[in-house]
Scaffold this motif. Sequence first.
Motif, PDB file in Angstrom:
ATOM      1  N   UNK A  50     -71.126 -22.522 -31.754  1.00  0.00           N
ATOM      2  CA  UNK A  50     -70.639 -23.885 -31.783  1.00  0.00           C
ATOM      3  C   UNK A  50     -70.369 -24.340 -30.347  1.00  0.00           C
ATOM      4  N   UNK A  51     -70.905 -25.503 -29.960  1.00  0.00           N
ATOM      5  CA  UNK A  51     -70.730 -25.947 -28.578  1.00  0.00           C
ATOM      6  C   UNK A  51     -69.287 -26.334 -28.242  1.00  0.00           C
ATOM      7  N   UNK A  52     -68.951 -26.125 -26.986  1.00  0.00           N
ATOM      8  CA  UNK A  52     -67.667 -26.599 -26.456  1.00  0.00           C
ATOM      9  C   UNK A  52     -67.883 -28.054 -26.055  1.00  0.00           C
ATOM     10  N   UNK A  53     -66.996 -28.930 -26.500  1.00  0.00           N
ATOM     11  CA  UNK A  53     -67.159 -30.361 -26.253  1.00  0.00           C
ATOM     12  C   UNK A  53     -65.967 -30.875 -25.452  1.00  0.00           C
ATOM     13  N   UNK A  54     -66.284 -31.544 -24.336  1.00  0.00           N
ATOM     14  CA  UNK A  54     -65.239 -32.076 -23.473  1.00  0.00           C
ATOM     15  C   UNK A  54     -65.530 -33.530 -23.123  1.00  0.00           C
ATOM     16  N   UNK A  55     -64.477 -34.329 -23.135  1.00  0.00           N
ATOM     17  CA  UNK A  55     -64.551 -35.716 -22.720  1.00  0.00           C
ATOM     18  C   UNK A  55     -63.879 -35.817 -21.354  1.00  0.00           C
ATOM     19  N   UNK A  56     -64.668 -36.031 -20.310  1.00  0.00           N
ATOM     20  CA  UNK A  56     -64.147 -36.185 -18.959  1.00  0.00           C
ATOM     21  C   UNK A  56     -63.806 -37.659 -18.765  1.00  0.00           C
ATOM     22  N   UNK A  57     -62.536 -37.937 -18.502  1.00  0.00           N
ATOM     23  CA  UNK A  57     -62.052 -39.311 -18.442  1.00  0.00           C
ATOM     24  C   UNK A  57     -61.822 -39.723 -16.993  1.00  0.00           C
ATOM     25  N   UNK A  58     -62.527 -40.770 -16.584  1.00  0.00           N
ATOM     26  CA  UNK A  58     -62.383 -41.335 -15.240  1.00  0.00           C
ATOM     27  C   UNK A  58     -61.391 -42.500 -15.294  1.00  0.00           C
ATOM     28  N   UNK A  59     -60.689 -42.726 -14.217  1.00  0.00           N
ATOM     29  CA  UNK A  59     -59.714 -43.820 -14.184  1.00  0.00           C
ATOM     30  C   UNK A  59     -60.348 -45.155 -13.810  1.00  0.00           C
ATOM     31  N   UNK A  60     -61.592 -45.139 -13.342  1.00  0.00           N
ATOM     32  CA  UNK A  60     -62.249 -46.375 -12.885  1.00  0.00           C
ATOM     33  C   UNK A  60     -63.046 -47.043 -13.999  1.00  0.00           C
ATOM     34  N   UNK A  61     -63.467 -48.260 -13.711  1.00  0.00           N
ATOM     35  CA  UNK A  61     -64.328 -49.023 -14.624  1.00  0.00           C
ATOM     36  C   UNK A  61     -65.766 -49.007 -14.108  1.00  0.00           C
ATOM     37  N   UNK A  62     -65.970 -48.585 -12.887  1.00  0.00           N
ATOM     38  CA  UNK A  62     -67.251 -48.663 -12.207  1.00  0.00           C
ATOM     39  C   UNK A  62     -68.308 -47.755 -12.832  1.00  0.00           C
ATOM     40  N   UNK A  63     -69.428 -48.337 -13.308  1.00  0.00           N
ATOM     41  CA  UNK A  63     -70.494 -47.511 -13.878  1.00  0.00           C
ATOM     42  C   UNK A  63     -71.055 -46.493 -12.886  1.00  0.00           C
ATOM     43  N   UNK A  64     -71.106 -46.855 -11.604  1.00  0.00           N
ATOM     44  CA  UNK A  64     -71.630 -45.947 -10.596  1.00  0.00           C
ATOM     45  C   UNK A  64     -70.814 -44.675 -10.470  1.00  0.00           C
ATOM     46  N   UNK A  65     -69.513 -44.769 -10.640  1.00  0.00           N
ATOM     47  CA  UNK A  65     -68.656 -43.583 -10.587  1.00  0.00           C
ATOM     48  C   UNK A  65     -68.973 -42.633 -11.747  1.00  0.00           C
ATOM     49  N   UNK A  66     -69.294 -43.203 -12.864  1.00  0.00           N
ATOM     50  CA  UNK A  66     -69.654 -42.394 -14.041  1.00  0.00           C
ATOM     51  C   UNK A  66     -70.946 -41.609 -13.778  1.00  0.00           C
TER      52      UNK A  66
END
Length: 139
Positions: A1-17
């Motif tokens: 079963x895969x390990x699933x993680x949601x990495x949360x950025x504080x910015x709104x900028x798509x480029x940072x993502x």
Amino acid sequence: MPRIEFYVLSSVTPGERLRAACQLAMKAWRAGLPVFLRATDSAQCAELDELLWRFKAETFVPHDLHQDDPRAPVVIGLDEEPATEQGVLINLNPSLSPFIERFSRIIEIVNQEPDLLTACRENFRSYRQRGYDPQRVEL
């Protein structure tokens, strides 16, 4: 079963993502894992391809588009089936991958853009409904 993680950025900028996706892809590749970067569309595939060439001047991350080389160390694609198993999926698409079970680890990158937050919350719920235990990671 895969390990699933949601990495949360504080910015709104798509480029940072996208930059975070490239950094995570480099880290996984350096750890010897195959990486699949799942984009939202062909324009984002091209943007990731270009960004992987230049985001770290001192480092080369071997990569290719799925249609050009599905066995590259870092593959950029959409909904294609991965050519390798047990790698890392970095999902930038707002929907779940149809190949979840093919990966040992799945990373969703979330920024503070309202529509993306809504989609990622729905993905978090969907993973839980399927029996996974997604984790949240603040960046």
